[in-house]
Each structure stands twice: as C-alpha cells, then as structure tokens.
Design an enzyme around this catalytic site. Structure first.
Site, PDB file in Angstrom:
ATOM      1  N   THR A  25       4.308   2.404   5.083  1.00 35.69           N
ATOM      2  CA  THR A  25       2.832   1.993   5.325  1.00 35.69           C
ATOM      3  C   THR A  25       1.734   3.058   6.630  1.00 35.69           C
ATOM      4  OG1 THR A  25       1.816   0.621   6.953  1.00 35.69           O
ATOM      5  CG2 THR A  25       3.974   0.311   7.189  1.00 35.69           C
ATOM      6  N   ASP A  69       0.348   2.480   8.067  1.00 39.63           N
ATOM      7  CA  ASP A  69      -0.406   1.269   9.707  1.00 39.63           C
ATOM      8  C   ASP A  69       0.684   1.811  11.039  1.00 39.63           C
ATOM      9  OD1 ASP A  69      -2.960   0.694   7.927  1.00 39.63           O
ATOM     10  OD2 ASP A  69      -1.381  -1.514   7.585  1.00 39.63           O
ATOM     11  N   ASP A 110       2.849  -0.357  11.139  1.00 38.13           N
ATOM     12  CA  ASP A 110       2.627  -1.974  12.534  1.00 38.13           C
ATOM     13  C   ASP A 110       4.023  -2.766  12.292  1.00 38.13           C
ATOM     14  OD1 ASP A 110       2.187  -2.174   9.379  1.00 38.13           O
ATOM     15  OD2 ASP A 110       0.858  -3.367  10.218  1.00 38.13           O
ATOM     16  N   ARG A 119      -6.654  -3.013   9.550  1.00 36.42           N
ATOM     17  CA  ARG A 119      -6.739  -3.923   9.587  1.00 36.42           C
ATOM     18  C   ARG A 119      -6.145  -5.158  10.987  1.00 36.42           C
ATOM     19  NH1 ARG A 119      -6.849  -5.806   3.625  1.00 36.42           N
ATOM     20  NH2 ARG A 119      -4.533  -5.382   3.468  1.00 36.42           N
ATOM     21  N   ARG A 156       0.876  -5.264  -5.290  1.00 37.32           N
ATOM     22  CA  ARG A 156       1.266  -6.332  -4.125  1.00 37.32           C
ATOM     23  C   ARG A 156       1.481  -7.433  -5.364  1.00 37.32           C
ATOM     24  NH1 ARG A 156      -2.795  -3.558  -0.952  1.00 37.32           N
ATOM     25  NH2 ARG A 156      -1.300  -2.598   0.696  1.00 37.32           N
ATOM     26  N   ASP A 182       4.540  -3.916   6.322  1.00 41.47           N
ATOM     27  CA  ASP A 182       5.935  -5.884   6.550  1.00 41.47           C
ATOM     28  C   ASP A 182       5.312  -6.976   6.004  1.00 41.47           C
ATOM     29  OD1 ASP A 182       2.713  -6.232   6.807  1.00 41.47           O
ATOM     30  OD2 ASP A 182       2.476  -6.894   8.687  1.00 41.47           O
ATOM     31  N   GLY A 232       0.776  -1.323   0.166  1.00 44.54           N
ATOM     32  CA  GLY A 232      -0.116   0.287  -0.096  1.00 44.54           C
ATOM     33  C   GLY A 232       0.668   1.361  -0.140  1.00 44.54           C
TER      34      GLY A 232
HETATM   35  O1  F6P Z   1      -1.436  -1.413   4.506  1.00 49.12           O
HETATM   36  C1  F6P Z   1      -1.873  -0.161   4.387  1.00 49.12           C
HETATM   37  C2  F6P Z   1      -3.552  -0.377   3.627  1.00 49.12           C
HETATM   38  O2  F6P Z   1      -4.454   1.013   4.104  1.00 49.12           O
HETATM   39  C3  F6P Z   1      -4.411  -0.703   5.191  1.00 49.12           C
HETATM   40  O3  F6P Z   1      -4.403   0.709   6.499  1.00 49.12           O
HETATM   41  C4  F6P Z   1      -5.415  -1.693   4.809  1.00 49.12           C
HETATM   42  O4  F6P Z   1      -6.035  -2.354   5.587  1.00 49.12           O
HETATM   43  C5  F6P Z   1      -4.583  -2.069   3.583  1.00 49.12           C
HETATM   44  O5  F6P Z   1      -3.803  -1.162   3.559  1.00 49.12           O
HETATM   45  C6  F6P Z   1      -6.052  -1.918   2.397  1.00 49.12           C
HETATM   46  O6  F6P Z   1      -4.958  -2.159   1.213  1.00 49.12           O
HETATM   47  P1  F6P Z   1      -5.269  -2.277  -0.509  1.00 49.12           P
HETATM   48  O7  F6P Z   1      -5.315  -0.625  -0.556  1.00 49.12           O
HETATM   49  O8  F6P Z   1      -5.692  -3.128  -1.089  1.00 49.12           O
HETATM   50  O9  F6P Z   1      -7.228  -1.991  -0.543  1.00 49.12           O
END
Ligand code: F6P
Length: 320
Positions: free
Chosen positions: A127, A129, A131, A173, A73, A104, A12
């Site tokens: 990120t 998050d 985390d 998440r 990803r 991560d 992300g």
């Molecule tokens: O890991 C970063 C993040 O923004 C999380 O907070 C969220 O759950 C996820 O990515 C959303 O991913 P995507 O953009 O693939 O929907």
C-alpha cells in the site's frame, strides 16, 4: 510443506506489487511448487478467476505500476459465508495456501480466512500509505512519495513566482506518512496529518506574519485524512487574504513505474513470503525493520495501529 500455492493482490494497487507477485511466482517455480495467480483480489477467488502460472506469465512486469493480476475491494469476502465459499473454491483448484499482497484491510481479510477456514496465509504489505503495523515499509510508498515530491517541486516554482500559498492534498486517510515524508523532503512549512491536531487560526496568522517579513510563498501539505485541502485553502485565504491555490493529487500518486527501492524490497519480500508459505508456515506478514526483512504475526499486524514517527514530525517543525 505445501505443493500448491496462490498469489493475490488486494485493495488499492501500489507500484511494486508486480515485482512482489513475480518474486512469489518465480520462487515457487524454482522450488518445484505449483503456483496460481488470482485475478481481481478476493472477488477473483469467488468468481473463479484463477490460473496456473508459468515463468513467462510474470515476464515484463517488474517495471510496471498497478498490478497485472488486477485488484478489488470485495464486499462478499467481508462476510464469513463469503470466506467459506472462497475456501471451498481454493480447495477445488488444489490451492493449499495463499500469499496475499495488500494493505491493512486486505490483510485483515486474510487473517479471518486463516482463522475461520484454516487456510495457510502469508502477507506482504502492499500500500502506498505505509501504514501496516510492524513494518517500516510497505510496497509502493517510495514510488508514491517520489511522485508527490515531483509535483511539489513544480508547485514551488509557480508558487514562488506568484507569491502564493499552495495547499497540496496527498493520500492517507488514516495515516500521515506520505504527507510527512513528502512534506519534509519538499521543504513544506506546514504538514497536516490525521494523527496530529492543528490550529488553522494560528497557521494563518503565522503565514500573514511571514509574508510581511518578505516570504515569497508557503507550502502546506495535507494528508486527506486531516481534512479537505479545498476547505483548508479557503480558510487560509479568508484569514490571510493571500492568494492561495489548492492541488489535490489524487490517484496520480498510486500509478507510475516503481522506484528501484520498491522493486528490490518487493522482490525480497516476495521470495521470503513464498518460501515461508511453502515450508508450511502461516499467519505471518513479511516486512522490513531497520533495513532487514522481518516476519510479523499476522494477527498483530492487523490489530495494532502503526504510529507516525513523532521524531520525524518534530524535525519537520524545526526545519519548516
Ligand atoms: O489505501 C491506499 C489508498 O490509496 C489511500 O491512500 C486512499 O485513501 C485510498 O486508497 C483510495 O481508495 P480508492 O482507490 O478506492 O479511491
């Protein structure tokens, strides 16, 4: 000592990734080292989307959210075969080591690439998050928390006007850092995170009591990993019969111009990571601890789970 390195953003996106990539590129060039930008995450290695960078390629990006390199990803990279192919592609270009900016999952992929293919790797936690184990900070978390607080401020105005319960869902998440930080700074009555159990029956009866005593509105901040805000809002409404509205902030939290904190910290991490990689170090993640740049073992960073600050959580409850 390496002569040619690559920089990649993966997973992300987060505001400040551009500042980090810019710092990696400019540090490498300052040191007289060749540097390649890899587009669209690990997929860009497999699909040959790599280009040799010059100073001007990172001009005019420090103020932008997202990542000018693109990100993804990538499923293929999750397999040993995919990583072997990636290592071969990097070698073809003469790229001797990689600076990986990501969360991560991206750092886990980097760790495997290093272990299996012996490609020198340094990581920079990027990120919203916040985390990544071993670092108090990840690039983009400050901008995202500020975006959330801006939304919360607006929601409080309308909630107060209507005497409503407002339930706001924020990203996270597996980690409640964004919810906790935005909840404390937004004066939330309840902060629901994946790391802590909560009882909606009890919360609802407390809300009913508070309204009876004249409370004008209640703010509940929910990390997405703690449950669906829509369902939580529905339950609160059913149990209290108080007008309740739900806002899911979604990807708005990931965009926007990075804050000064994210730009400066990302620049510091980018420089330190690039210098370490160039000097021949590997399997390190550069992060912050107690305000200073620190290096963390990459394997430790991806195998340990960051614990939410219990003290901050306690404070949130005291102040609610
Ligand atoms: O890991 C970063 C993040 O923004 C999380 O907070 C969220 O759950 C996820 O990515 C959303 O991913 P995507 O953009 O693939 O929907």
């Amino acid at each position: 000592m390496l002569n040619c390195i690559g920089v990649i953003t993966s997973g992300g996106d987060s505001p400040g990734m551009n500042a980090a990539a810019r710092a990696v590129v400019r540090t490498a060039l300052f040191e007289g080292i060749e540097v390649w930008g890899i587009q669209n995450g690990y997929r860009g290695i497999l699909d040959d989307e790599m280009f040799k960078m010059e100073r001007k390629d990172v001009s005019d990006i420090i103020q932008r959210g997202g990542t000018f390199l693109g990100t993804a990803r990538c499923r293929r990279f999750m397999t040993p075969e995919g990583r072997a192919e990636a290592a071969a592609k990097l070698k073809e270009k003469g790229i001797e080591g990689l600076c990986v900016i990501g969360g991560d999952g991206s750092l886990r992929g980097a760790s495997l690439l290093s272990a299996e293919q012996h490609i020198p790797i340094v990581g920079i936690p990027g990120t919203i998050d916040n985390d990544v184990w071993g670092s108090d900070y990840t690039i983009g978390c400050d901008t995202a928390a500020n975006t959330i607080i801006d939304a919360i401020n607006k929601l409080r105005d309308t909630a107060s006007a209507h005497r409503r319960v407002v339930v706001v869902e924020v990203m996270g998440r597996k980690c409640g850092w964004l919810a906790l930080t935005a909840g404390i700074s937004g004066g939330a009555e309840y902060i629901l995170v994946p790391e802590e159990e909560f009882d909606l029956d009890q919360i609802s009866s407390e809300i009913s009591e508070a309204y009876k005593k004249g409370k004008r509105y209640i703010l509940v901040v929910v990390a997405e990993g703690a449950g669906s805000a829509v369902e939580i809002g529905k339950t609160i409404h059913e149990k209290t019969e108080i007008d309740t509205r739900v806002t899911v902030l979604g990807h708005i939290q990931r965009g926007g111009t990075p804050t000064i904190i994210d730009r400066v910290k990302a620049s510091q991490l980018g420089e330190k990571a690039a210098l370490a990689l160039i000097s021949g170090l590997t399997d390190l993640v550069f992060g912050f601890h107690k305000g200073s740049v620190v290096s963390i073992n990459l394997h430790d960073a991806v195998t340990n789970k960051k614990i939410l600050d219990k003290e901050l959580f306690r404070l949130a409850k005291v102040l609610a």
